[in-house]
Write an enzyme that holds these catalytic residues in place. Structure first.
Site, short mmCIF file in Angstrom:
data_model
loop_
_atom_site.label_atom_id
_atom_site.label_comp_id
_atom_site.label_asym_id
_atom_site.label_seq_id
_atom_site.Cartn_x
_atom_site.Cartn_y
_atom_site.Cartn_z
CB CYS A 25 45.18 39.24 31.79
SG CYS A 25 45.86 39.91 30.29
N GLY A 39 32.96 38.32 31.97
CA GLY A 39 32.96 37.61 30.69
C GLY A 39 31.78 36.64 30.58
N GLY A 60 38.68 41.47 30.45
CA GLY A 60 38.41 41.79 31.85
C GLY A 60 38.26 40.53 32.67
CB SER A 61 36.72 39.94 35.95
OG SER A 61 35.38 40.33 35.73
CB THR A 62 36.64 34.68 34.70
OG1 THR A 62 38.01 34.62 34.26
CG2 THR A 62 35.93 33.42 34.24
CD GLU A 73 43.19 37.82 37.02
OE1 GLU A 73 41.97 37.98 36.86
OE2 GLU A 73 44.00 37.87 36.08
P1 NAD Z 1 35.52 43.91 35.03
O1 NAD Z 1 35.76 42.71 34.22
O2 NAD Z 1 34.21 43.97 35.74
O3 NAD Z 1 35.67 45.23 34.13
C1 NAD Z 1 36.21 45.26 32.83
C2 NAD Z 1 35.28 46.02 31.90
O4 NAD Z 1 34.02 45.37 31.86
C3 NAD Z 1 35.01 47.46 32.33
O5 NAD Z 1 34.93 48.27 31.20
C4 NAD Z 1 33.65 47.35 33.00
O6 NAD Z 1 32.93 48.56 33.01
C5 NAD Z 1 32.98 46.31 32.12
N1 NAD Z 1 31.84 45.63 32.74
C6 NAD Z 1 31.61 45.40 34.06
N2 NAD Z 1 30.44 44.76 34.24
C7 NAD Z 1 29.90 44.56 33.02
C8 NAD Z 1 28.70 43.96 32.55
N3 NAD Z 1 27.82 43.41 33.38
N4 NAD Z 1 28.47 43.92 31.22
C9 NAD Z 1 29.36 44.45 30.35
N5 NAD Z 1 30.49 45.05 30.75
C10 NAD Z 1 30.78 45.12 32.06
O7 NAD Z 1 36.74 44.04 36.05
P2 NAD Z 1 36.90 44.92 37.39
O8 NAD Z 1 35.69 44.77 38.27
O9 NAD Z 1 37.32 46.29 37.02
O10 NAD Z 1 38.13 44.18 38.06
C11 NAD Z 1 37.92 42.98 38.79
C12 NAD Z 1 38.97 41.94 38.50
O11 NAD Z 1 38.95 41.61 37.12
C13 NAD Z 1 40.41 42.35 38.73
O12 NAD Z 1 40.78 42.25 40.05
C14 NAD Z 1 41.15 41.36 37.87
O13 NAD Z 1 41.29 40.15 38.55
C15 NAD Z 1 40.22 41.18 36.69
N6 NAD Z 1 40.65 41.99 35.52
C16 NAD Z 1 41.24 41.36 34.49
C17 NAD Z 1 41.69 42.09 33.40
C18 NAD Z 1 42.37 41.44 32.24
O14 NAD Z 1 43.14 42.08 31.56
N7 NAD Z 1 42.09 40.19 31.94
C19 NAD Z 1 41.53 43.47 33.37
C20 NAD Z 1 40.87 44.09 34.44
C21 NAD Z 1 40.43 43.33 35.50
#
Ligand code: NAD
Length: 517
Positions: A307, A255, A250-252, A410
Site C-alpha cells: 500500500c 473501505g 485493503g482497497s479504497t 493504484e
Molecule cells: P479488497 O479491498 O476488495 O480486499 C481486501 C479484503 O476485503 C479481503 O479480505 C476481501 O475479502 C475483503 N472484502 C472485499 N469486499 C468486501 C466487502 N464488500 N465487505 C467487507 N469485506 C470485503 O481488495 P482486492 O479486490 O483483493 O484487491 C483490489 C485492489 O485493492 C488491489 O489491486 C490494490 O490496489 C488494493 N489493495 C490494497 C491493499 C492495501 O494493503 N492497502 C491490500 C490489498 C489490495
C-alpha cells in the site's frame, strides 16, 4: 462444538524443499476447527504455478453468527474486563514465541499461498509478525487511564481505558501473516475478542496462527478465524449488530462499503488502512547510488503489492539522465521467478486477476503516451514449471503526467511512473497531487529542504533517505483517501479502546435550589 459441523481433516501442503506441512482447513471458532455451516469449500491457488494448493472451508454469514456468539460468551465470562493485563501480556508473549518457533513452516506456507520469495517471508514477514505480537505483549500491562484534577469542589475525575468488545478484522492478501499480527496484537492486548477474516487468496497462515493461539493459551472464543469472500463474510462482519468495531486493510472502494455498512448497522467503530499512490522525490543533492537502491526497494518489494509502494517517482532535472540510467540498469538486473530460489527478489503476483489488472494498467500507460523504459509485459519463466505463474516484468514508464491512469490509480504491481521536476515548489505540488496520502519518500542532503518537505507533504509516513521499512513501535496509517486510524505503536491500541470518564465527588454538597451566581 458450536453450530458448525464436524471437524474437517487438515490439508497437507507439500513444498519444493520436501516439507509436508499440515494446516487446519476449517472455520476456527471456540478453539477448534469446524466445517462451514453451509458445508461449502473453496480452493487456494499457488500463484507461482497457477495450480490448486488445497481446499478449505468457505465461511458465510451463519459462521460469523456462530463466531459472534462464541466471542460474546468469552468476552463476558473470561476475557474483556474479566481478564487481567498480565494474563493478556503473557498469552501474547507465548503467541510470539510460537510464531518464531514455526518460522520455517509459516514462511513456506506464506510463500506457497502468496507467491513472495520464501527467504523474504522468513527474513521479514514472519519474524516481524512475532515481533508485533511481542510488542503488544509488552504493552498489554501498560495501557493506562489518567487522573484529571478538578479545581472546583472536592471532586476528581479519572479515565478508564476499556476494551470495545468484539472486533471484526478484515485483512488483505499482500502481507497475510503480518496483517493478521498487526490486527490481533493491539486488539488482544486491550482485551477485545477478535473475528479475523483473511483474504480469500491467502487463507493459510491465519489458519496456522489460529492453531498456535490455542497452544499459546488463549481461552475459547477470544479469537475466531472465518475464511470466506468479502461480499459474504466481510459484509456479515461489517453489518453485524453485536460487533463493536471493524478494522480493515485493503482497497479504497471496499473501505467505503465497510464504512457505509458500519454506519447503517450499529455505528461500529471503523479504522481503514487503504490504498496509496505514494510519491518519491529525488533532489540533486541526493546520494544517487543509494537513492536508486531505495527506489527499487520501494516499488519492487513484495512484487509491488504494497500500500505504500513508491509508485510515482519525481527526479530533479539536473540529475535525471544519470539517475534513470542507473535505475533502468538496476531494474534489468532484478531477479524474477521461482519464489523458492534464494536469488529471487520478485515472485508472481498473488492471482491471475491481479496480474491481468496490472497488465491492463501497463497497456493504458502505453496508450496514454508514457514511454516504457524497461519491462512492459508479463514475465515468462524459462522453466516450464512456472509457465502458468502470474508474473509481471519490473516496469518503468517515463514522461508520466497527471491524467494518465498509471499516475492517478493504484496499480499494486512492479510498475513505476517517472517524471522530472526542476524546483522544490514544483516537486511539492506534484507529490501532493493525488487523492491519497499514505507514504512518501524524500532523497536530499539539504537539511532545511528536508524539513520543508516533511512539513509540506501530505502522508501518514515519510521516509527520508530510505524507503519501505516500518517498525512495530512507530504508528502507521493514512491521510486523505488512504484512510484513518493508526496501526502499530501505542496509537494502535487506542483504536481498540473506549475511554470512560468518571467524575467522583468526595465532599462537595449540592445547595438546593441552586444559588444564583
Ligand atoms: P479488497 O479491498 O476488495 O480486499 C481486501 C479484503 O476485503 C479481503 O479480505 C476481501 O475479502 C475483503 N472484502 C472485499 N469486499 C468486501 C466487502 N464488500 N465487505 C467487507 N469485506 C470485503 O481488495 P482486492 O479486490 O483483493 O484487491 C483490489 C485492489 O485493492 C488491489 O489491486 C490494490 O490496489 C488494493 N489493495 C490494497 C491493499 C492495501 O494493503 N492497502 C491490500 C490489498 C489490495
Amino acid at each position: 462444538s458450536n453450530s458448525s459441523g464436524r471437524a474437517p481433516a487438515p490439508v497437507t501442503i507439500s513444498t519444493p524443499t520436501g516439507n509436508k506441512w499440515q494446516v487446519p482447513s476449517g472455520i476456527f471458532i471456540n478453539n477448534s476447527f469446524h466445517a462451514s455451516v453451509s458445508g461449502k469449500t473453496f480452493d487456494s491457488v499457488n500463484p507461482a504455478t497457477g495450480e490448486k494448493l488445497c481446499t478449505l472451508a468457505l465461511g458465510g454469514a451463519a459462521d460469523i453468527e456462530a463466531a459472534v456468539k462464541a466471542a460474546r460468551t468469552a468476552f463476558d465470562t473470561v476475557w474483556g474486563k474479566r481478564s487481567t493485563p498480565t494474563q493478556r501480556s503473557r498469552l501474547l508473549l507465548n503467541f510470539a514465541d510460537l510464531v518464531d518457533k514455526h518460522l520455517d513452516e509459516l514462511s513456506e506456507l506464506e510463500s506457497m499461498d502468496n507467491g513472495k520469495p520464501v527467504w523474504m517471508a522468513s527474513a521479514f514477514d514472519v519474524p516481524d509478525s512475532a515481533g508485533c505480537l511481542r510488542y503488544y505483549g509488552g504493552l498489554a500491562d501498560k495501557i493506562e487511564g489518567k487522573t484529571i484534577e478538578q479545581t472546583e469542589g472536592e471532586k476528581i475525575a479519572y479515565t478508564r481505558i476499556e476494551p470495545l468488545g468484539i472486533c471484526g478484522q478484515i485483512i488483505p492478501w499482500n502481507y497475510p501473516i503480518q496483517m493478521a499480527a498487526w490486527k490481533l496484537g493491539p486488539a488482544l492486548a486491550a482485551g477485545n475478542c477478535v473475528i479475523l477474516k483473511p483474504a480469500e487468496q491467502t487463507p493459510l497462515s491465519a489458519l496456522k496462527l489460529a492453531e498456535l493461539s490455542v497452544q499459546a493459551g488463549f481461552p475459547p472464543g477470544v479469537i475466531s478465524v472465518v475464511n470466506g469472500y468479502g461480499a459474504e463474510v466481510g459484509e456479515a462482519i461489517s453489518t453485524h449488530m453485536d460487533i463493536q468495531k471493524v478494522a480493515f486493510t485493503g482497497s479504497t472502494a471496499t473501505g467505503k462499503r465497510i464504512m457505509k455498512a458500519a454506519a447503517e448497522s450499529n455505528m461500529k467503530k471503523v479504522t481503514l488502512e487503504l490504498g496509496g499512490k505514494s510519491p518519491v522525490v529525488v533532489f540533486e543533492s541526493a546520494d544517487i547510488e543509494q537513492a536508486v537502491r531505495w527506489v527499487c526497494l520501494g516499488i519492487l518489494f513484495n512484487q509491488g503489492q504494497d500500500c505504500t509502494a513508491g509508485s510515482r517517482l519525481f527526479v530533479q532535472d539536473s540529475i535525471y539522465e544519470q539517475f534513470m540510467r542507473e535505475l533502468v540498469a538496476a531494474f534489468k538486473a532484478h531477479k524474477v521467478g521461482d519464489p523458492f530460489h534464494e536469488l529471487t527478489f520478485q515472485g508472481p503476483q498473488v492471482s491471475k486477476v491481479q496480474q491481468q489488472k496490472i497488465l491492463d494498467m501497463i497497456e493504458s500507460g502505453k496508450r496514454q503516451g508514457a514511454k516504457v523504459e524497461v519491462g512492459g509485459k508479463a514475465w515468462q519463466s524459462p522453466d516450464a514449471k512456472f509457465r502458468n505463474g502470474f508474473f509481471v516484468e519490473p516496469t518503468i514508464f517515463s514522461g508520466c503526467r497527471k491524467g494518465m491512469r498509471i499516475v492517478d490509480e493504484e496499480i499494486f504491481g512492479p510498475v513505476l511512473a517517472v517524471a522530472k521536476f526542476s524546483t522544490e515548489e514544483e516537486a511539492i505540488k506534484l507529490a501532493n497531487d493525488t487523492e491519497y496520502g499514505l507514504g512518501a519518500g524524500v532523497f536530499s542532503e539539504n537539511a532545511s529542504q528536508i524539513q520543508r518537505m516533511v512539513s509540506a507533504i501530505d502522508a501518514g509516513t515519510l521516509w527520508i533517505n530510505n524507503y519501505t521499512a516500518l517498525s512495530n513501535s512507530v504508528p502507521f496509517g493514512g491521510m486523505k483517501a488512504s484512510g484513518f486510524g493508526r496501526e502499530l505503536g501505542v496509537d494502535a491500541v487506542k483504536a481498540y479502546c473506549d475511554v470512560k470518564a468518571i467524575h467522583w465527588n468526595y465532599g462537595e454538597k449540592l445547595d438546593w435550589p441552586l444559588p444564583k451566581l
